[in-house]
Design a protein around this motif. Structure first.
Motif, PDB file in Angstrom:
ATOM      1  N   LEU A  31     -67.060 -31.628-185.700  1.00  0.00           N
ATOM      2  CA  LEU A  31     -65.991 -32.062-184.816  1.00  0.00           C
ATOM      3  C   LEU A  31     -66.537 -32.379-183.420  1.00  0.00           C
ATOM      4  O   LEU A  31     -66.123 -33.345-182.787  1.00  0.00           O
ATOM      5  CB  LEU A  31     -64.903 -30.989-184.748  1.00  0.00           C
ATOM      6  CG  LEU A  31     -63.544 -31.476-184.262  1.00  0.00           C
ATOM      7  CD1 LEU A  31     -62.983 -32.526-185.207  1.00  0.00           C
ATOM      8  CD2 LEU A  31     -62.555 -30.334-184.135  1.00  0.00           C
TER       9      LEU A  31
ATOM     10  N   TRP B   1     -59.173 -26.740-175.782  1.00  0.00           N
ATOM     11  CA  TRP B   1     -57.959 -27.100-176.545  1.00  0.00           C
ATOM     12  C   TRP B   1     -57.529 -25.992-177.484  1.00  0.00           C
ATOM     13  O   TRP B   1     -56.373 -25.892-177.862  1.00  0.00           O
ATOM     14  CB  TRP B   1     -58.198 -28.394-177.349  1.00  0.00           C
ATOM     15  CG  TRP B   1     -58.517 -29.576-176.478  1.00  0.00           C
ATOM     16  CD1 TRP B   1     -58.395 -29.646-175.125  1.00  0.00           C
ATOM     17  CD2 TRP B   1     -59.022 -30.848-176.902  1.00  0.00           C
ATOM     18  NE1 TRP B   1     -58.791 -30.877-174.683  1.00  0.00           N
ATOM     19  CE2 TRP B   1     -59.177 -31.630-175.750  1.00  0.00           C
ATOM     20  CE3 TRP B   1     -59.353 -31.385-178.145  1.00  0.00           C
ATOM     21  CZ2 TRP B   1     -59.649 -32.936-175.795  1.00  0.00           C
ATOM     22  CZ3 TRP B   1     -59.821 -32.690-178.200  1.00  0.00           C
ATOM     23  CH2 TRP B   1     -59.966 -33.465-177.024  1.00  0.00           C
TER      24      TRP B   1
ATOM     25  N   TYR C 102     -64.523 -29.157-174.452  1.00  0.00           N
ATOM     26  CA  TYR C 102     -63.168 -29.655-174.699  1.00  0.00           C
ATOM     27  C   TYR C 102     -62.514 -28.911-175.853  1.00  0.00           C
ATOM     28  O   TYR C 102     -61.368 -28.472-175.764  1.00  0.00           O
ATOM     29  CB  TYR C 102     -63.194 -31.160-175.002  1.00  0.00           C
ATOM     30  CG  TYR C 102     -63.340 -32.008-173.755  1.00  0.00           C
ATOM     31  CD1 TYR C 102     -62.361 -31.966-172.771  1.00  0.00           C
ATOM     32  CD2 TYR C 102     -64.440 -32.824-173.564  1.00  0.00           C
ATOM     33  CE1 TYR C 102     -62.484 -32.720-171.617  1.00  0.00           C
ATOM     34  CE2 TYR C 102     -64.580 -33.586-172.420  1.00  0.00           C
ATOM     35  CZ  TYR C 102     -63.607 -33.534-171.445  1.00  0.00           C
ATOM     36  OH  TYR C 102     -63.732 -34.270-170.312  1.00  0.00           O
ATOM     37  N   LEU C 103     -63.262 -28.763-176.949  1.00  0.00           N
ATOM     38  CA  LEU C 103     -62.674 -28.114-178.127  1.00  0.00           C
ATOM     39  C   LEU C 103     -62.262 -26.675-177.819  1.00  0.00           C
ATOM     40  O   LEU C 103     -61.181 -26.234-178.187  1.00  0.00           O
ATOM     41  CB  LEU C 103     -63.650 -28.135-179.298  1.00  0.00           C
ATOM     42  CG  LEU C 103     -63.952 -29.509-179.903  1.00  0.00           C
ATOM     43  CD1 LEU C 103     -64.853 -29.357-181.108  1.00  0.00           C
ATOM     44  CD2 LEU C 103     -62.677 -30.229-180.298  1.00  0.00           C
TER      45      LEU C 103
ATOM     46  N   PHE D 142     -57.568 -38.586-180.629  1.00  0.00           N
ATOM     47  CA  PHE D 142     -58.658 -37.948-181.369  1.00  0.00           C
ATOM     48  C   PHE D 142     -58.134 -37.045-182.498  1.00  0.00           C
ATOM     49  O   PHE D 142     -58.580 -37.133-183.643  1.00  0.00           O
ATOM     50  CB  PHE D 142     -59.538 -37.140-180.401  1.00  0.00           C
ATOM     51  CG  PHE D 142     -60.684 -36.469-181.090  1.00  0.00           C
ATOM     52  CD1 PHE D 142     -61.735 -37.230-181.599  1.00  0.00           C
ATOM     53  CD2 PHE D 142     -60.720 -35.100-181.258  1.00  0.00           C
ATOM     54  CE1 PHE D 142     -62.796 -36.621-182.256  1.00  0.00           C
ATOM     55  CE2 PHE D 142     -61.777 -34.486-181.909  1.00  0.00           C
ATOM     56  CZ  PHE D 142     -62.818 -35.247-182.412  1.00  0.00           C
TER      57      PHE D 142
ATOM     58  N   VAL E  91     -56.539 -36.566-176.326  1.00  0.00           N
ATOM     59  CA  VAL E  91     -56.254 -35.506-177.289  1.00  0.00           C
ATOM     60  C   VAL E  91     -55.504 -36.065-178.488  1.00  0.00           C
ATOM     61  O   VAL E  91     -55.887 -35.850-179.645  1.00  0.00           O
ATOM     62  CB  VAL E  91     -55.429 -34.383-176.624  1.00  0.00           C
ATOM     63  CG1 VAL E  91     -55.184 -33.255-177.615  1.00  0.00           C
ATOM     64  CG2 VAL E  91     -56.137 -33.842-175.403  1.00  0.00           C
TER      65      VAL E  91
ATOM     66  N   GLU F 121     -58.763 -37.502-186.541  1.00  0.00           N
ATOM     67  CA  GLU F 121     -59.562 -36.558-187.318  1.00  0.00           C
ATOM     68  C   GLU F 121     -58.756 -35.746-188.319  1.00  0.00           C
ATOM     69  O   GLU F 121     -59.253 -35.405-189.386  1.00  0.00           O
ATOM     70  CB  GLU F 121     -60.298 -35.585-186.384  1.00  0.00           C
ATOM     71  CG  GLU F 121     -61.377 -36.237-185.560  1.00  0.00           C
ATOM     72  CD  GLU F 121     -62.433 -36.911-186.425  1.00  0.00           C
ATOM     73  OE1 GLU F 121     -62.736 -36.383-187.503  1.00  0.00           O
ATOM     74  OE2 GLU F 121     -62.919 -37.980-186.021  1.00  0.00           O
TER      75      GLU F 121
ATOM     76  N   ARG G  36     -68.244 -35.712-183.524  1.00  0.00           N
ATOM     77  CA  ARG G  36     -67.266 -36.795-183.617  1.00  0.00           C
ATOM     78  C   ARG G  36     -66.560 -37.034-182.280  1.00  0.00           C
ATOM     79  O   ARG G  36     -66.318 -38.155-181.871  1.00  0.00           O
ATOM     80  CB  ARG G  36     -66.214 -36.492-184.675  1.00  0.00           C
ATOM     81  CG  ARG G  36     -66.723 -36.776-186.057  1.00  0.00           C
ATOM     82  CD  ARG G  36     -65.825 -36.149-187.084  1.00  0.00           C
ATOM     83  NE  ARG G  36     -66.362 -36.353-188.403  1.00  0.00           N
ATOM     84  CZ  ARG G  36     -66.080 -37.428-189.144  1.00  0.00           C
ATOM     85  NH1 ARG G  36     -65.262 -38.359-188.700  1.00  0.00           N
ATOM     86  NH2 ARG G  36     -66.620 -37.568-190.322  1.00  0.00           N
ATOM     87  N   LEU G  37     -66.239 -35.924-181.600  1.00  0.00           N
ATOM     88  CA  LEU G  37     -65.559 -36.059-180.313  1.00  0.00           C
ATOM     89  C   LEU G  37     -66.472 -36.749-179.305  1.00  0.00           C
ATOM     90  O   LEU G  37     -66.039 -37.635-178.557  1.00  0.00           O
ATOM     91  CB  LEU G  37     -65.119 -34.684-179.797  1.00  0.00           C
ATOM     92  CG  LEU G  37     -64.457 -34.666-178.416  1.00  0.00           C
ATOM     93  CD1 LEU G  37     -63.222 -35.551-178.393  1.00  0.00           C
ATOM     94  CD2 LEU G  37     -64.064 -33.250-178.010  1.00  0.00           C
ATOM     95  N   GLU G  38     -67.753 -36.352-179.319  1.00  0.00           N
ATOM     96  CA  GLU G  38     -68.662 -36.965-178.355  1.00  0.00           C
ATOM     97  C   GLU G  38     -68.853 -38.447-178.668  1.00  0.00           C
ATOM     98  O   GLU G  38     -68.873 -39.285-177.767  1.00  0.00           O
ATOM     99  CB  GLU G  38     -69.972 -36.184-178.296  1.00  0.00           C
ATOM    100  CG  GLU G  38     -69.703 -34.845-177.606  1.00  0.00           C
ATOM    101  CD  GLU G  38     -70.919 -33.962-177.414  1.00  0.00           C
ATOM    102  OE1 GLU G  38     -71.945 -34.226-178.060  1.00  0.00           O
ATOM    103  OE2 GLU G  38     -70.815 -33.006-176.624  1.00  0.00           O
TER     104      GLU G  38
ATOM    105  N   GLY H 216     -68.447 -31.951-175.594  1.00  0.00           N
ATOM    106  CA  GLY H 216     -67.478 -31.858-176.682  1.00  0.00           C
ATOM    107  C   GLY H 216     -67.073 -30.416-176.950  1.00  0.00           C
ATOM    108  O   GLY H 216     -65.910 -30.101-177.151  1.00  0.00           O
TER     109      GLY H 216
ATOM    110  N   PHE I 296     -66.674 -40.296-180.065  1.00  0.00           N
ATOM    111  CA  PHE I 296     -65.390 -40.914-179.693  1.00  0.00           C
ATOM    112  C   PHE I 296     -65.355 -41.219-178.190  1.00  0.00           C
ATOM    113  O   PHE I 296     -65.000 -42.310-177.767  1.00  0.00           O
ATOM    114  CB  PHE I 296     -64.281 -39.927-180.075  1.00  0.00           C
ATOM    115  CG  PHE I 296     -62.888 -40.477-179.983  1.00  0.00           C
ATOM    116  CD1 PHE I 296     -62.404 -41.336-180.962  1.00  0.00           C
ATOM    117  CD2 PHE I 296     -62.045 -40.117-178.936  1.00  0.00           C
ATOM    118  CE1 PHE I 296     -61.105 -41.827-180.901  1.00  0.00           C
ATOM    119  CE2 PHE I 296     -60.757 -40.613-178.860  1.00  0.00           C
ATOM    120  CZ  PHE I 296     -60.290 -41.462-179.851  1.00  0.00           C
TER     121      PHE I 296
END
Lengths: 490, 201
Positions: free
Chosen positions: A59, A90, A86-87, A41, A38, A45, A62-64, A83, A66
């Motif tokens: 996003l 969060w 997760y978003l 990343f 977390v 970003e 980008r997370l995937e 991804g 990452f």
């Protein structure tokens, strides 16, 4: 002072900390098993880039990406969920590390880091020990701040004058010393120390903006809640409401931010700041420090971040002003009351819902129907193809011509038509071109004609002649006259 | 008033006759509405309509004029949707959500998902073992409200809707009172009940 102490000890009691560890997003981030993911990343970003909003799709990808890079060389993917999951996780209430929202005019959600998540990340950053801690410059800063408070709150003109005289004497002394060739310079360590400190504060200001914005949101929410749950007399409510009309602007946070903004936007300050920063950066000692973030542009970053807060405040104030409007509140209250009654009754008839029900609601627009407002069927025109023999050509033309052809993206043009038809039922080709000027000249116009001839949505009106104009690659204006074409929504 | 203004006025009028005008999606027409408000009001009053403009929420539309006693009525131009019981209920719930939303945040846009709508509706629907059918029904109700123009499906999303703020002026106190009274009548008719607890009226 005693009171202050008590306040702190309360904040550091076992019970309070227990609660904080469970509830506070910053602490939860640090305690989470996912913390390295977390923090790394979100830092990359949002904080390193100083970004305030990133679209969901961007996003996610980008997370995937990452996570993919982290998982390289591992037997299995390190973080197994998608991804998006997760978003959403969060941004959910149980974490509170991201704020998910829909900016005006956007149908895609956007994300920003919350101020508490940022705090946790900044704390992790601060763990990296600096080479030295500038104790001297910080002491001087504290001393100067105290001086300012005492001096500028002095109301007695005599004392104020005495202070100014004292400083004048000091300056005169220094002038004499400089005239005698005695210039007191900062040594290299002192320069580095001061520069470090200035830049740390500069970055902290940037980090503060999120917290400032969050404070404004909290203020706004607090006021709304108070108004919504008001149960005392109407006169009293009006009084409170009246005094809170400008609640946000008048709060300490509001005043402080307004002063900051005024200072930041004054042109004399901007020149002075950029000039001084440039000169400082040219000093050898500063140059050696090779600072990581691009400090030359910190001022722009401030202005950008400040403008963002400014917008938020403007929107919040405007909304709030409406919310405290007397008629609006009365109506909302009445509605709330009726809705509760309806809910109660609806639950009671839950297993035996009304079958005959005569409720109506107005349409949002007058009803005018156009049964003939569609183009009539016209037989497609078949091209006549002559059966000529095709002779072999002479190849004296360079193949280059093939590659330099203009390519017109037909799908893009179709999209443009479709897009405009979302807002209106019908539109002429000339209006479409007013919205999206021709970039590729005649080829593009011809492509529109092709689309029109293929589309059931288009109708040609050969009696009406329209003009369409564009500028060609040499800068000349060209005009085409052609039959009027109307596209309509199906 | 020059020719261009006249043209803009006519276009705006036609646009209003066809649909609600939103500041966000059609700023040009919106500007004309604000600039020529009185002229539009005057014009539409001839056919029994009034212009409603909400500058804060940014929408404008034409509404059927109500007539007082003894006034000569002219035929309606704005027709009315007949609503089923569940659709009425859903409108009430959306209005409630808008109210809660306004009392907690300064954000402008309320986005709801299909799941959230289903969860809220379930409390008021008959217990059923056929979950699939219930979900399909709710989808139908959503579709109806979407057609009325109070929900707008977000581009690129199957399940998310924006609750159009214009809902506020249609699902107003008066309309809600009608729903409330209708429910009372129904209960009396269905079971001869005297009402449980909400007899304060």
């Amino acid at each position: 002072m005693v009171q202050q102490k008590n306040e702190f000890s309360e904040h550091m009691s076992f019970e309070f900390l227990e609660l904080l560890r469970k509830k506070n997003p910053a602490w939860r981030l640090l305690a989470s098993p996912q913390a390295p993911l977390v923090a790394a990343f979100l830092y990359k970003e949002f904080i390193a880039e100083n970004k305030r909003l990133v679209a969901e799709q961007e996003l996610i990808s980008r997370l995937e990406g990452f996570i993919d890079r982290l998982s390289q060389g591992q037997n299995e993917r390190l973080f197994p969920r998608t991804g998006r999951e997760y978003l959403d996780d969060w941004a959910g209430d149980e974490h509170g590390w991201l704020r998910k929202f829909y900016p005006p005019g956007q149908d895609e959600p956007y994300f920003d880091v919350t101020s508490l998540a940022q705090k946790a990340i900044e704390w992790l950053l601060s763990l990296r020990q600096q080479t030295f801690i500038g104790t001297e410059s910080r002491l001087i800063t504290v001393f100067e701040l105290l001086h300012q408070i005492v001096e500028r709150s002095e109301t007695d003109p005599k004392l104020r004058l005495a202070e100014l005289e004292r400083r004048k004497a000091e300056i005169e002394q220094e002038i004499i010393r400089v005239q005698n060739g005695q210039v007191a310079l900062l040594d290299e360590t002192q320069i580095k120390e001061r520069f470090w400190q200035a830049m740390t504060i500069a970055r902290e200001i940037l980090a503060d903006f999120r917290a400032v914005e969050q404070n404004f949101r909290d203020l706004d929410r607090g006021m709304r809640e108070r108004i919504a749950t008001w149960d005392r007399g109407k006169g009293e409510l009006l009084e409170t409401v009246f005094s809170e009309q400008d609640g946000i602007g008048q709060s300490e946070q509001g005043k402080s931010f307004a002063a900051f903004w005024k200072f930041l936007m004054s042109s004399s300050y901007q020149e002075d700041f950029q000039d001084t920063l440039d000169r400082a950066l040219q000093l050898k000692a500063v140059h050696e420090m090779s600072t990581s973030r691009n400090l030359r542009h910190i001022h722009h970053d401030w202005v950008n971040a400040g403008a963002h807060v400014q917008e938020t405040v403007a929107v919040l104030s405007q909304q709030l002003r409406r919310y405290v409007d007397e008629n609006f509140l009365e109506e909302e209250r009445r509605i709330n009351q009726i809705i509760r009654e309806i809910e109660g009754k609806a639950v009671a008839v839950r297993n035996d819902p009304p079958q005959e029900w005569e409720m109506k609601i107005d349409e949002v627009a007058p009803e005018i129907s156009f049964p003939l407002d569609r183009p009539l069927f016209t037989p497609p025109q078949r091209p006549e193809i002559k059966d000529d023999v095709i002779g072999a050509g002479v190849e004296d033309v360079s193949a280059e011509a093939l590659f330099s052809q203009v390519y017109v993206d037909k799908e893009k043009l179709k999209d443009q038509i479709g897009y405009l038809l979302q807002a209106q039922d019908r539109i002429t080709l000339s209006r479409i071109i007013e919205h999206y000027p021709l970039e590729l000249g005649l080829s593009e116009l011809v492509t529109y004609l092709v689309i029109a001839s293929e589309s059931p949505q288009a109708a040609f009106y050969p009696e009406d002649v329209e003009e369409v104009s564009w500028t060609d690659e040499t800068g000349k204006k060209k005009v085409a006259k052609m039959a009027k074409i109307i596209f309509q929504r199906t | 008033m020059n020719v261009l203004d006249d043209l803009a006025f006519s276009r705006t009028l036609v646009a209003l006759f066809k649909n609600v005008i939103f500041k966000e999606t059609d700023p040009e027409t919106w500007e004309v509405i604000l600039a020529q408000k009185y002229k539009i009001e005057d014009y539409v009053s001839k056919v029994g309509l009034i212009l409603i403009v909400d500058e804060m929420d940014g929408y404008g539309y034409l509404k059927q004029r109500l007539y007082g006693e003894g006034e000569e009525e002219i035929p309606r131009l704005v027709s009315r949707h007949a609503l089923s019981y569940p659709v009425s209920l859903l409108l009430v719930l959306l209005r409630k959500q808008l109210l809660e939303f306004d009392s907690t945040t300064g954000d402008q846009r309320l986005i709801v998902t299909r799941q959230q709508i289903a969860e809220r509706m379930q409390l008021f629907l008959k217990d059923t073992t056929n979950e699939a059918k219930m979900v399909a029904n709710i989808d139908n109700h959503i579709k109806k409200i979407e057609d009325m123009g109070f929900l707008r499906r977000l581009r690129g999303s199957e399940d998310s809707f924006e609750v159009q703020r214009v809902l506020r002026s249609f699902v107003n106190a008066e309309w809600l009172r009608d729903v409330n009274e209708l429910l009372d009548k129904y209960r009396v008719y269905a079971g001869g009940e005297t009402g449980e607890g909400e007899s304060q009226e």
